[in-house]
Design an enzyme around this catalytic site. Structure first.
Site, PDB file in Angstrom:
ATOM      1  N   ASP A 168      67.724 -12.860 -77.692  1.00  0.00           N
ATOM      2  CA  ASP A 168      68.136 -13.176 -76.325  1.00  0.00           C
ATOM      3  C   ASP A 168      68.985 -12.041 -75.777  1.00  0.00           C
ATOM      4  O   ASP A 168      69.565 -11.252 -76.527  1.00  0.00           O
ATOM      5  CB  ASP A 168      68.904 -14.496 -76.278  1.00  0.00           C
ATOM      6  CG  ASP A 168      70.238 -14.418 -77.002  1.00  0.00           C
ATOM      7  OD1 ASP A 168      70.235 -14.027 -78.187  1.00  0.00           O
ATOM      8  OD2 ASP A 168      71.277 -14.737 -76.395  1.00  0.00           O
ATOM      9  N   GLU A 203      72.635 -15.821 -78.925  1.00  0.00           N
ATOM     10  CA  GLU A 203      73.886 -15.119 -79.221  1.00  0.00           C
ATOM     11  C   GLU A 203      74.639 -14.769 -77.943  1.00  0.00           C
ATOM     12  O   GLU A 203      75.871 -14.895 -77.881  1.00  0.00           O
ATOM     13  CB  GLU A 203      73.588 -13.851 -80.028  1.00  0.00           C
ATOM     14  CG  GLU A 203      74.823 -13.207 -80.659  1.00  0.00           C
ATOM     15  CD  GLU A 203      75.544 -12.232 -79.741  1.00  0.00           C
ATOM     16  OE1 GLU A 203      76.699 -11.876 -80.043  1.00  0.00           O
ATOM     17  OE2 GLU A 203      74.962 -11.829 -78.703  1.00  0.00           O
TER      18      GLU A 203
END
Length: 481
Positions: free
Chosen positions: A119, A185
């Protein structure tokens, strides 16, 4: 633990003392990496093109596509056991999709877990970008695009290094390898702990490599040996029951934004040091950044005086740093002549290694309540927290990593601190207390992670792949004994 979380050049002679490298075909690994490096950059560009953002306000579909693209990469690299997994958040909504893939260890061989995240941060203001955020563009030896450095390059470093080792070693590869590519994250890893607990055995390893940090500078590699901890939260100043006309009532009472500003001003002393009692601080570093280097890396404007005392490296790595990262008050464009009854600020406090986060949070609470200006009501709300990290640089894994970095770049590696925080590392150390954790990275001081024009230095990226391949080969040959 390492005696000081400072940046110290690792002596090249000591690197060789970590063991004989004769069993490792370093040239064969380099050649394999070079042959496929063009394809590796193409694959990285394909990942950059997928805008997978785990924030709740963004469409989750691209994040799912990102996970699937990463899973396909691993399958194409010859890893058969590939899964997309997730855990639920505290409110019952699903967390981001994580990609987990495994090659089991042969008898007597250790297992290494390779972590990165797929991500990315939102692109921000498109006007600030010189290229399209979600299109990989190569220019002047760098690859530009959101996630090109943080952290899709970490994924590709793991995949490319493994592919080279598998190609060169063939049937001699007995090292267990687990890939763990997180999908949330940049949203704060809200389900990381529950994910670890649910998949404790699936992710169990002897060594963990977290490829989410930086190198010392372009051309000089680093192993990150310390990270600051983190606490954040909000404090609100209340002065009135409701808003009133500033002309009719202004004067005897100060508005909430003014009093909030006065409270914020108490957080630092006249030199810019954090002025909250009870926080740990150290100036024990052996290698320092120059002021010119820091100004260039941080884009400090001419005339702005640097804050704090002590070396610049200590201010970045071993001392607390407090920032106000948000204020709730009407914007200028919609402001009226009104005395505002309340205003709120969000703080982010980086903690020196060794600081207990709960104690730091309590110190902030006591400070803002004790310094309430003009008797205003102060409401403190704690937020997230994360522990600091120190590497055991005497471990076999750290010794091999420092050797590999020096071999790949051709210059001694640096043991350096990072001012940022990776809170989930504390979860890893709690769930797996005997694991050896290595924090590496593909970034450099000009990578601009989280900012516009994020980029990756291509040759340093190649070196990062070589270093990890050398580490895997040495662990396969020698184990951790």
């Amino acid at each position: 633990m390492t005696s000081t979380p400072a940046a110290t050049p690792h002596n090249s002679g000591n690197q060789q003392a970590s063991g004989s490298a004769g069993a490792v075909d370093a040239q064969g690994l380099r050649s394999a990496i070079d042959r496929s490096f063009g394809a590796t950059l193409v694959q990285l560009g394909e990942l950059v093109a997928v805008p997978g953002i785990a924030w709740p306000s963004f469409d989750p579909a691209p994040l799912e596509r990102s996970a699937q693209a990463v899973a396909d990469l691993l399958r194409n690299a010859g890893v058969d056991d590939v899964q997309i997994l997730r855990s639920d958040k505290a409110d019952g909504t699903p967390g981001g999709p994580a990609v987990v893939a495994r090659r089991k260890a042969a008898d007597g061989k250790p297992t290494i877990l390779l972590y990165a995240h797929h991500d990315v941060q939102p692109p921000g203001d498109p006007a600030l970008w010189k290229t399209e955020p979600f299109a990989a563009v190569e220019k002047d030896g760098r690859l530009y695009g959101r996630g090109a450095a943080d952290d899709k390059a970490g994924i590709m470093a793991h995949v490319a290094a493994y592919s080279a080792v598998a190609e060169v070693l063939g049937q001699e590869l007995g090292l267990g390898v687990t890939f763990f590519f997180e999908g949330e994250e940049e949203a704060g890893s809200p389900t990381f702990r529950s994910f670890l607990e649910a998949h404790r055995e699936l992710l169990r390893a002897d060594v963990i490599v977290v490829a989410d940090s930086s190198n010392w500078k372009v051309g000089v590699p680093a192993l990150t040996t310390s990270l600051r901890g983190l606490v954040d939260g909000t404090f609100e100043v209340r002065v009135l029951d409701h808003a009133v006309h500033s002309g009719m009532y202004g004067g005897p009472v100060l508005d909430a934004p003014t009093l909030l500003s006065r409270l914020i001003a108490t957080l630092h002393d006249a030199e810019g040091n954090v002025a909250i009692p009870g926080l740990l601080s150290s100036d024990d570093v052996s290698v320092d950044l120059t002021e010119a280097e820091y100004r260039a890396d941080a884009s400090v404007l001419d005339g702005v005086r640097l804050a704090g005392s002590g070396t610049i490296a200590s201010r970045l790595w071993t001392k607390p740093a407090l920032s106000i990262i948000g204020i709730d008050a009407p914007s200028v464009d919609v402001a009226s002549n009104t005395l505002l009854p309340r205003a709120r600020a969000k703080f982010s406090l980086r903690l020196a290694p060794g600081q207990v986060p709960s104690e730091a949070m309590e110190a902030v609470r006591q400070h803002v309540e004790a310094n309430a200006p003009f008797g205003a009501t102060v409401v403190f709300t704690p937020g997230e927290s994360g522990s600091s990290f120190l590497t055991d640089t005497s471990s076999k894994a750290a010794s091999l990593a420092l050797w590999a970095l020096g071999e790949a770049w051709g210059v001694p590696a640096v043991e350096m601190g990072i001012g940022g925080s990776i809170p989930f590392i504390a979860d890893l150390t709690e769930i797996y207390p005997d694991v050896q954790i290595l924090v590496t990275g593909v970034e450099d001081p000009d990578s601009r992670a989280h900012s516009a024009n994020e980029s990756l230095h291509i040759e340093d990226f190649r070196n990062a792949v070589v270093a990890e391949a050398l580490l895997l080969a040495r662990l396969n040959a020698e184990g951790l004994g």
